[in-house]
Design a protein around this motif. Structure first.
Motif, PDB file in Angstrom:
ATOM      1  N   GLN A  39       0.839  -1.197   0.000  1.00  7.86           N
ATOM      2  CA  GLN A  39       0.000   0.000   0.000  1.00  7.86           C
ATOM      3  C   GLN A  39       0.876   1.251   0.000  1.00  7.86           C
ATOM      4  O   GLN A  39       1.849   1.315   0.736  1.00  7.86           O
ATOM      5  N   ARG A  40       0.475   2.257  -0.762  1.00  9.67           N
ATOM      6  CA  ARG A  40       1.244   3.500  -0.798  1.00  9.67           C
ATOM      7  C   ARG A  40       0.658   4.645   0.033  1.00  9.67           C
ATOM      8  O   ARG A  40       1.437   5.467   0.535  1.00  9.67           O
ATOM      9  N   PRO A  41      -0.668   4.782   0.175  1.00 11.76           N
ATOM     10  CA  PRO A  41      -1.172   5.935   0.934  1.00 11.76           C
ATOM     11  C   PRO A  41      -0.558   6.126   2.320  1.00 11.76           C
ATOM     12  O   PRO A  41      -0.271   7.265   2.700  1.00 11.76           O
ATOM     13  N   PRO A  42      -0.306   5.062   3.101  1.00  5.91           N
ATOM     14  CA  PRO A  42       0.273   5.302   4.438  1.00  5.91           C
ATOM     15  C   PRO A  42       1.705   5.823   4.420  1.00  5.91           C
ATOM     16  O   PRO A  42       2.216   6.231   5.471  1.00  5.91           O
ATOM     17  N   LEU A  43       2.367   5.807   3.250  1.00  2.25           N
ATOM     18  CA  LEU A  43       3.755   6.263   3.199  1.00  2.25           C
ATOM     19  C   LEU A  43       3.881   7.709   3.690  1.00  2.25           C
ATOM     20  O   LEU A  43       4.852   8.067   4.352  1.00  2.25           O
ATOM     21  N   SER A  44       2.888   8.537   3.340  1.00  2.00           N
ATOM     22  CA  SER A  44       2.967   9.948   3.726  1.00  2.00           C
ATOM     23  C   SER A  44       2.300  10.211   5.067  1.00  2.00           C
ATOM     24  O   SER A  44       2.206  11.356   5.496  1.00  2.00           O
ATOM     25  N   LYS A  45       1.860   9.142   5.739  1.00  2.00           N
ATOM     26  CA  LYS A  45       1.157   9.306   7.013  1.00  2.00           C
ATOM     27  C   LYS A  45       1.802   8.391   8.056  1.00  2.00           C
ATOM     28  O   LYS A  45       2.849   8.694   8.618  1.00  2.00           O
ATOM     29  N   LYS A  46       1.172   7.239   8.332  1.00  8.39           N
ATOM     30  CA  LYS A  46       1.618   6.388   9.441  1.00  8.39           C
ATOM     31  C   LYS A  46       3.006   5.788   9.226  1.00  8.39           C
ATOM     32  O   LYS A  46       3.758   5.605  10.183  1.00  8.39           O
ATOM     33  N   TYR A  47       3.356   5.476   7.992  1.00  6.15           N
ATOM     34  CA  TYR A  47       4.695   4.916   7.752  1.00  6.15           C
ATOM     35  C   TYR A  47       5.765   5.967   8.021  1.00  6.15           C
ATOM     36  O   TYR A  47       6.794   5.680   8.642  1.00  6.15           O
ATOM     37  N   LEU A  48       5.517   7.188   7.563  1.00  9.06           N
ATOM     38  CA  LEU A  48       6.469   8.266   7.785  1.00  9.06           C
ATOM     39  C   LEU A  48       6.607   8.593   9.270  1.00  9.06           C
ATOM     40  O   LEU A  48       7.680   8.967   9.739  1.00  9.06           O
ATOM     41  N   LEU A  49       5.505   8.426  10.001  1.00  9.48           N
ATOM     42  CA  LEU A  49       5.535   8.651  11.454  1.00  9.48           C
ATOM     43  C   LEU A  49       6.126   7.462  12.213  1.00  9.48           C
ATOM     44  O   LEU A  49       6.232   7.492  13.431  1.00  9.48           O
ATOM     45  N   ARG A  50       6.454   6.398  11.459  1.00 17.63           N
ATOM     46  CA  ARG A  50       6.984   5.165  12.050  1.00 17.63           C
ATOM     47  C   ARG A  50       5.956   4.475  12.948  1.00 17.63           C
ATOM     48  O   ARG A  50       6.299   3.776  13.897  1.00 17.63           O
ATOM     49  N   GLU A  51       4.676   4.663  12.610  1.00 15.91           N
ATOM     50  CA  GLU A  51       3.603   3.962  13.323  1.00 15.91           C
ATOM     51  C   GLU A  51       3.213   2.675  12.600  1.00 15.91           C
ATOM     52  O   GLU A  51       2.371   1.915  13.074  1.00 15.91           O
ATOM     53  N   MET A  52       3.812   2.433  11.437  1.00  9.27           N
ATOM     54  CA  MET A  52       3.500   1.257  10.632  1.00  9.27           C
ATOM     55  C   MET A  52       4.764   0.799   9.934  1.00  9.27           C
ATOM     56  O   MET A  52       5.531   1.622   9.442  1.00  9.27           O
ATOM     57  N   THR A  53       4.997  -0.507   9.903  1.00 10.29           N
ATOM     58  CA  THR A  53       6.192  -1.054   9.257  1.00 10.29           C
ATOM     59  C   THR A  53       5.865  -1.547   7.849  1.00 10.29           C
ATOM     60  O   THR A  53       4.693  -1.763   7.509  1.00 10.29           O
ATOM     61  N   LEU A  54       6.903  -1.775   7.052  1.00  5.80           N
ATOM     62  CA  LEU A  54       6.699  -2.162   5.657  1.00  5.80           C
ATOM     63  C   LEU A  54       5.946  -3.480   5.546  1.00  5.80           C
ATOM     64  O   LEU A  54       5.080  -3.628   4.679  1.00  5.80           O
ATOM     65  N   ASP A  55       6.243  -4.439   6.416  1.00  2.64           N
ATOM     66  CA  ASP A  55       5.552  -5.727   6.296  1.00  2.64           C
ATOM     67  C   ASP A  55       4.049  -5.580   6.522  1.00  2.64           C
ATOM     68  O   ASP A  55       3.257  -6.337   5.962  1.00  2.64           O
ATOM     69  N   ARG A  56       3.649  -4.587   7.306  1.00  4.98           N
ATOM     70  CA  ARG A  56       2.207  -4.348   7.502  1.00  4.98           C
ATOM     71  C   ARG A  56       1.581  -3.671   6.290  1.00  4.98           C
ATOM     72  O   ARG A  56       0.357  -3.747   6.107  1.00  4.98           O
ATOM     73  N   LEU A  57       2.385  -3.014   5.481  1.00  5.12           N
ATOM     74  CA  LEU A  57       1.867  -2.376   4.265  1.00  5.12           C
ATOM     75  C   LEU A  57       1.696  -3.384   3.133  1.00  5.12           C
ATOM     76  O   LEU A  57       0.914  -3.152   2.217  1.00  5.12           O
ATOM     77  N   GLN A  58       2.442  -4.486   3.185  1.00  6.01           N
ATOM     78  CA  GLN A  58       2.389  -5.461   2.096  1.00  6.01           C
ATOM     79  C   GLN A  58       1.036  -6.155   2.070  1.00  6.01           C
ATOM     80  O   GLN A  58       0.502  -6.549   3.103  1.00  6.01           O
ATOM     81  N   TYR A  59       0.484  -6.308   0.864  1.00  6.70           N
ATOM     82  CA  TYR A  59      -0.857  -6.881   0.724  1.00  6.70           C
ATOM     83  C   TYR A  59      -0.919  -8.325   1.197  1.00  6.70           C
ATOM     84  O   TYR A  59      -1.871  -8.733   1.865  1.00  6.70           O
TER      85      TYR A  59
END
Length: 410
Positions: free
Chosen positions: A46-66
């Motif tokens: 998923q890309r939308p969280p990149l500018s939000k929770k991922y950038l804030l380090r509230e979400m890791t890459l493995d959680r973004l993977q479908y």
């Protein structure tokens, strides 16, 4: 379905549309060979969280993977990660890859997305400390630079720029945001929505300057130190985030002679000017409300890709977009239903809770879009009204005493 390579579907891209396409095909019990080519090293994510929770380090890459890697093996998906498609040979029905191999296809699906526009080299676009944000590696580099007390200049007042400003302020950076147009989100939102978002950011300490462009960046030993702005001022900056829009990744298609116009032009079934080549998601230009548009949204990527999957599987399914978008900024959720391009009137409604509101867009008297700011009810009702083609009385919308749900029965 046959099982030979001649039946192969090649998918180029590793984002939402690419994943939605292959997942839907397998859900439809389509067993043709599928190869997915992505120039990124990560599994599709998923890309939308990149500018939000991922950038804030509230979400890791493995959680973004479908899905985990095993899912692709279980569903007979041949993954080619870290591999770039360099050319399409339509006559031979093959794709040339960056590793020198050539891959044949019966059907080709382009889900190549869009790329951020960069600052020109002449104004300092290549300096260290200048960032764009499109993939997880961009976000990793930016997160490392966004440290409390640092001074960030954000160029561009669209949703990416505003989301970056919200993250930077949340992390304790000093933020200046400049927008060359007369107002923020001018291209995609009404003045009333711009007013609400401007007030939000100013109240959080953002130095927000509209009608202001960049003249050039300053540097020391190749690292950005500040900026000269078109309003005649000079400001210090430890990092610069560029959010000045995106360009569709249509080069492969264009060089192969497929019809493009800042995106790959497709019909209602997602088919390009070459009947064996489909395109979907941010890279596709599609028919909508008597226009040809690109829709940069998760909704469009998923819904269009699933319609294309059905068509490829032998169940031709026209795609009629029902657009919706969202943006998270601080503790504010902006939800957008419909598509407000070409609107000629808006009505603003105060919400039930403090800080909530909605802006309703009309084109030639017909309701076409709603921006809901911390107002889920306005979003849900507005979305249903737009999808059913219902236009309530404007005075009823504007009156805060009106029960919005009652509008559905009007």
């Amino acid at each position: 379905m046959g099982n030979g390579p001649s039946d192969r579907l090649v998918v180029i891209g590793g984002g939402q549309a690419a994943f939605a396409l292959i997942a839907k095909l397998r859900a439809l019990k389509d067993d043709r060979p599928i190869t997915l080519i992505s120039d990124e090293k990560s599994l599709p994510y998923q890309r939308p969280p990149l500018s939000k929770k991922y950038l804030l380090r509230e979400m890791t890459l493995d959680r973004l993977q479908y899905r985990p890697e095993a899912w692709y093996a279980d569903h007979a998906i041949d993954l080619r990660l870290g591999t770039r498609a360099t050319a399409i040979d339509r006559a031979a029905r093959s794709v040339l890859l960056s590793d020198g191999t050539r891959l044949g296809y019966q059907t080709l699906a382009l889900a190549t997305g869009a790329a951020p526009r960069h600052l020109a080299d002449s104004v300092g676009g290549r300096l260290d400390g200048v960032f764009t944000l499109r993939d997880f590696e961009d976000a990793d580099r930016l997160a490392e630079a966004m440290r409390p007390g640092r001074r960030a200049l954000i160029i561009g007042g669209g949703y990416i720029g505003l989301e970056a400003a919200a993250v930077a302020r949340t992390l304790g950076l000093e933020v200046t945001l400049i927008e060359m147009a007369d107002r923020i989100v001018q291209r995609v939102a009404a003045a009333a929505t711009s007013d609400i978002l401007r007030s939000l950011h100013v109240s959080r300490g953002v130095d927000l300057r509209e009608g202001t462009g960049l003249t050039h960046l300053t540097d020391q030993s190749g690292h950005v130190t500040g900026a000269h702005l078109s309003d005649g001022t000079t400001i210090p900056a430890d990092l610069v985030i560029v959010g000045i829009g995106v360009t569709a990744n249509d080069r492969l298609a264009h060089e192969a002679g497929i019809e493009t116009a800042n995106g790959i032009i497709v019909d209602l079934h997602g088919r390009s000017s070459d009947p064996s080549v489909f395109a979907m998601g941010d890279c596709a230009v599609l028919p909508f409300a008597d226009m040809l548009i690109r829709l940069e949204s998760v909704q469009n990527a998923v819904d269009q890709a699933e319609a294309v999957a059905a068509t490829i599987a032998g169940m031709p399914t026209p795609y009629h977009p029902k657009p919706w978008f969202w943006s998270d900024q601080y503790d504010v959720k902006l939800q957008i239903a419909g598509f407000g391009l070409g609107h000629d009137e808006t009505v603003t409604r105060a919400g039930q809770r403090e800080g909530s509101a909605s802006v309703w867009y009309f084109r030639q008297g017909r309701l076409v879009a709603v921006d809901a700011i911390n107002d889920a009810k306005a979003y849900v009702v507005g979305k249903k009204l737009i999808e059913t083609g219902t236009t309530p009385d404007k005075s009823a919308i504007e009156d805060p005493a009106t029960d919005l749900k009652a509008l559905l029965a009007s």
